[in-house]
Design an enzyme around this catalytic site. Sequence first.
Site, PDB file in Angstrom:
ATOM      1  N   GLU A  32     -10.962  -4.470 -23.530  1.00 26.71           N
ATOM      2  CA  GLU A  32     -10.151  -5.058 -22.469  1.00 26.71           C
ATOM      3  C   GLU A  32      -8.890  -4.198 -22.371  1.00 26.71           C
ATOM      4  O   GLU A  32      -8.202  -4.001 -23.378  1.00 26.71           O
ATOM      5  CB  GLU A  32      -9.790  -6.498 -22.849  1.00 26.71           C
ATOM      6  CG  GLU A  32      -9.014  -7.194 -21.753  1.00 26.71           C
ATOM      7  CD  GLU A  32      -8.669  -8.642 -22.091  1.00 26.71           C
ATOM      8  OE1 GLU A  32      -9.205  -9.183 -23.077  1.00 26.71           O
ATOM      9  OE2 GLU A  32      -7.845  -9.208 -21.345  1.00 26.71           O
ATOM     10  N   ARG A 258     -15.693  -8.191 -38.069  1.00 28.88           N
ATOM     11  CA  ARG A 258     -14.645  -7.285 -37.623  1.00 28.88           C
ATOM     12  C   ARG A 258     -13.949  -6.662 -38.829  1.00 28.88           C
ATOM     13  O   ARG A 258     -13.993  -7.204 -39.932  1.00 28.88           O
ATOM     14  CB  ARG A 258     -13.643  -8.007 -36.723  1.00 28.88           C
ATOM     15  CG  ARG A 258     -12.862  -9.137 -37.391  1.00 28.88           C
ATOM     16  CD  ARG A 258     -11.736  -9.631 -36.484  1.00 28.88           C
ATOM     17  NE  ARG A 258     -12.147  -9.803 -35.098  1.00 28.88           N
ATOM     18  CZ  ARG A 258     -11.504  -9.265 -34.050  1.00 28.88           C
ATOM     19  NH1 ARG A 258     -10.434  -8.537 -34.220  1.00 28.88           N
ATOM     20  NH2 ARG A 258     -11.914  -9.491 -32.830  1.00 28.88           N
ATOM     21  N   LYS A 268      -3.946  -7.418 -30.796  1.00 31.38           N
ATOM     22  CA  LYS A 268      -3.180  -6.681 -29.782  1.00 31.38           C
ATOM     23  C   LYS A 268      -1.925  -7.438 -29.365  1.00 31.38           C
ATOM     24  O   LYS A 268      -0.913  -6.836 -29.034  1.00 31.38           O
ATOM     25  CB  LYS A 268      -4.065  -6.414 -28.560  1.00 31.38           C
ATOM     26  CG  LYS A 268      -4.976  -5.206 -28.776  1.00 31.38           C
ATOM     27  CD  LYS A 268      -5.705  -4.825 -27.514  1.00 31.38           C
ATOM     28  CE  LYS A 268      -6.978  -5.633 -27.376  1.00 31.38           C
ATOM     29  NZ  LYS A 268      -7.849  -5.160 -26.300  1.00 31.38           N
TER      30      LYS A 268
END
Length: 556
Positions: A32, A258, A268
């Site tokens: 994204e 992850r 982020k």
Amino acid sequence: MEKTTSNFIEEIINEDIRSGKANTVVTRFPPEPNGYLHIGHAKSICLNFGLARKYNGRCHLRFDDTNPSKEETEYIDSIKEDVKWLGFDWGEHIYYASNYFEQLFEFAIDLIKAGKAYVCDLSADETRQYRGTLKESGKESPFRSRSIEENLELFKAMREGKFKEGEKVLRAKIDMKSGNICMRDPIIYRIQYSNHHRTGDTWCIYPMYDFTHCLSDAIEGVTHSICTLEFKNNRELYDWVLEAVNSKNRPKQIEFARLNLNYTVMSKRNLLQLVKENLVSGWDDPRMPTISGLRRRGFTPESIRDFTSRIGVAKSDNIVDIAFLEHCLREDLNKRSNRAIAVLNPVKVIIENFSDDEELWLEATNNPEDEASGKRKIPFTRELYIERDDFKTEAPKKYFRLAPGKEVRLKFAFYVTCTSFETDNDGNIIEIRCTYDPATKGGWSEDGRKVKGTIHWLSARHAKKAEVRLYDRLFTEPNPYTSEEGGSFLDNLNPDSLTVLKDVLIEESLANADPGYICQFERTGYFCSDIKDHTPENPVYNRTVALRDSWAKLNK
Ligand code: ATP
Ligand code: MG
């Protein structure tokens, strides 16, 4: 930590190839564009592009740009640069979810026509209440029984901007009693009046992730859609949507754990906060776990690829020690980077028996780990500089460096013996006097006399001045999110994560090196000339990593 050379994802792919389900393996990396990529993304990039390479397939770079308010072109450019820098190539396969908006809208219309989606007027709060909990099943929305005609009309009116934000949404009609909350009539479109970086004001309705992602995968012919564990529950919805629109392509979603690193934040949102509040100098601050930060710090793409492959692909969450990342970096740099001399905290040395008119060019090894790296000449003169730390007025036991009456080796040069020293009024040492033994040229003695200490040095007349930035971990806690009640991860910022030294002396060649040049400063660590600030007139070096390898020590 789980670790296998052929990981469980490869086993799934092998089976799909064997059974004929997949022919060409197609993966994708779907960022994204709402921030810069970090080391966690690097894991995903190496995995997806690596699989494509291994199976002779392809990996798409797809921007998952369905959220207009948070996305910027700057991020898109940085993401492309970072993927390339890591050594991967998407060829012509660069895509944007926003390019599919028209197709996605048509799919939504199909769903409505099939009685599988409806327009719902519940407020966000009501929707949450109706959804139920893990223990309690949900309640059907009173708008669930709208007719297909009415839904079609309302959805088109949503697109035409007839309603306010939040007034209506489009929901999939699945099962409010499902044990999987993702399946309780999830929202697939919402109204949002914001300008999109690619589609401008064309749209005021935007598709949600769960609707967009699976269909984008299907449109592109992705065969294996690899994502992180938090999407496990979404897989049922992923498959439902593809079935509901009767998709020809049926990509398979596979989840893996992850990457988490201690002493590091990777969200982020948190990284953006560090940037916005000027707690770091930007997304590419060398203390940031971003790919651009690591690059500026002096990490190599090889070391990052090596790290991601050595940690393997796990099925359950774990935390990797950041010392292991540094270990992979040191291994790579040790092999490849030339050594050079820098005196970080200089103090002057006079060689009493060496004439001031003289200048002797001695041979220095560029990289003892790499014969092909060759040798260079370094100048020896009467006035030198050594590290302040390498001299003590009184040598404690086991101190093998320079002290009055003691002999040490000047690396690549001679044995020297300290005869005296001078201090200023505050007792600071301003000059050390030595004699050198001309019979020890190259740093060894013909009479077999041994010295225990070897120190580095530079010729005062030839050395150049530089700024050196010593970086340390950005957080003091292994888990930066541990804090007192009401606190935040910012409470654990390391106040000493950056020390700037302004009076460092370096070899002339280091001043003239290109920005981004990585080398080892003898005895001190690996350093990299700063990509942004380094010039021959004002050299700037970043410490990439110190020499001491705590990971290797513990894992011997
Ligand atoms: P963040 O939580 O940091 O905002 P994100 O998952 O929202 O990250 P995306 O841009 O959506 O960021 O991620 C793109 C791809 O990178 C996704 O496929 C995601 O699963 C993967 N990814 C993100 N973070 C990690 C991580 N720490 N380890 C492995 N893969 C990751
Ligand atoms: Mg995401």
